[in-house]
Design a protein around this motif. Sequence first.
Motif, short mmCIF file in Angstrom:
data_model
loop_
_atom_site.label_atom_id
_atom_site.label_comp_id
_atom_site.label_asym_id
_atom_site.label_seq_id
_atom_site.Cartn_x
_atom_site.Cartn_y
_atom_site.Cartn_z
N LYS A 8 0.83 -1.21 0.00
CA LYS A 8 0.00 0.00 0.00
C LYS A 8 0.87 1.26 0.00
N ILE A 9 1.95 1.23 0.75
CA ILE A 9 2.85 2.38 0.80
C ILE A 9 3.48 2.60 -0.58
N ILE A 10 3.93 1.54 -1.22
CA ILE A 10 4.55 1.65 -2.54
C ILE A 10 3.54 2.19 -3.55
N ARG A 11 2.32 1.66 -3.53
CA ARG A 11 1.28 2.15 -4.45
C ARG A 11 0.99 3.63 -4.19
N GLY A 12 0.95 4.03 -2.93
CA GLY A 12 0.71 5.42 -2.59
C GLY A 12 1.83 6.33 -3.07
N LEU A 13 3.08 5.88 -2.90
CA LEU A 13 4.21 6.68 -3.39
C LEU A 13 4.20 6.79 -4.92
N ALA A 14 3.82 5.70 -5.59
CA ALA A 14 3.74 5.73 -7.06
C ALA A 14 2.65 6.69 -7.51
N ALA A 15 1.51 6.70 -6.83
CA ALA A 15 0.43 7.63 -7.16
C ALA A 15 0.87 9.07 -6.92
N PHE A 16 1.55 9.30 -5.80
CA PHE A 16 2.07 10.64 -5.50
C PHE A 16 3.05 11.09 -6.58
N ARG A 17 3.92 10.20 -7.03
CA ARG A 17 4.89 10.51 -8.08
C ARG A 17 4.20 10.97 -9.36
N ILE A 48 11.25 0.53 -6.70
CA ILE A 48 11.88 1.70 -7.30
C ILE A 48 11.34 1.92 -8.71
N ALA A 49 11.18 0.85 -9.48
CA ALA A 49 10.65 0.96 -10.85
C ALA A 49 9.22 1.51 -10.84
N LEU A 50 8.42 1.12 -9.85
CA LEU A 50 7.05 1.61 -9.76
C LEU A 50 6.98 3.07 -9.31
N ILE A 51 7.82 3.43 -8.35
CA ILE A 51 7.78 4.77 -7.77
C ILE A 51 8.43 5.81 -8.70
N LYS A 52 9.48 5.41 -9.39
CA LYS A 52 10.21 6.28 -10.32
C LYS A 52 10.76 7.55 -9.64
N PRO A 53 11.53 7.37 -8.58
CA PRO A 53 12.12 8.54 -7.92
C PRO A 53 13.22 9.15 -8.78
N ASP A 54 13.55 10.41 -8.49
CA ASP A 54 14.63 11.08 -9.23
C ASP A 54 16.00 10.59 -8.78
N ARG A 55 16.10 10.28 -7.51
CA ARG A 55 17.37 9.78 -6.95
C ARG A 55 17.07 8.71 -5.93
N VAL A 56 18.03 7.79 -5.78
CA VAL A 56 17.88 6.71 -4.80
C VAL A 56 19.20 6.56 -4.02
N PRO A 57 19.42 7.41 -3.01
CA PRO A 57 20.59 7.20 -2.17
C PRO A 57 20.38 5.93 -1.33
N ALA A 58 21.39 5.09 -1.29
CA ALA A 58 21.30 3.86 -0.51
C ALA A 58 22.41 3.84 0.52
N TRP A 59 22.08 3.38 1.69
CA TRP A 59 23.02 3.32 2.81
C TRP A 59 23.12 1.88 3.26
N ALA A 60 24.31 1.47 3.60
CA ALA A 60 24.52 0.12 4.14
C ALA A 60 24.83 0.25 5.62
N PHE A 61 24.22 -0.60 6.39
CA PHE A 61 24.40 -0.57 7.84
C PHE A 61 24.61 -2.00 8.31
#
Length: 69
Positions: A8-17, A48-61
């Motif tokens: 649901k969160i991913i679908r919401g972010l994709a709709a917002f995008r 990520i493919a569904l949301i289509k953000p402009d940038r995807v910073p990734a952090w490893a912990f």
Amino acid sequence: PAGMTAEKIIRGLAAFRREYKGQIWLEIMLVRGVNDSPFEIQALKKAIALIKPDRVPAWAFERSVVEAQ
């Protein structure tokens, strides 16, 4: 919240995008042994493919384990 799922969160972010014309950054934190399996990485790639953000910073912990004494 009750009823909230990752899907649901991913679908919401994709709709917002689709509506929002500004920059969207999707930050991802990878945690060894929690969300770094090949299955989890593939799921992140699909999101990520569904949301289509402009940038995807990734952090490893890496979690450190404290042993009981």
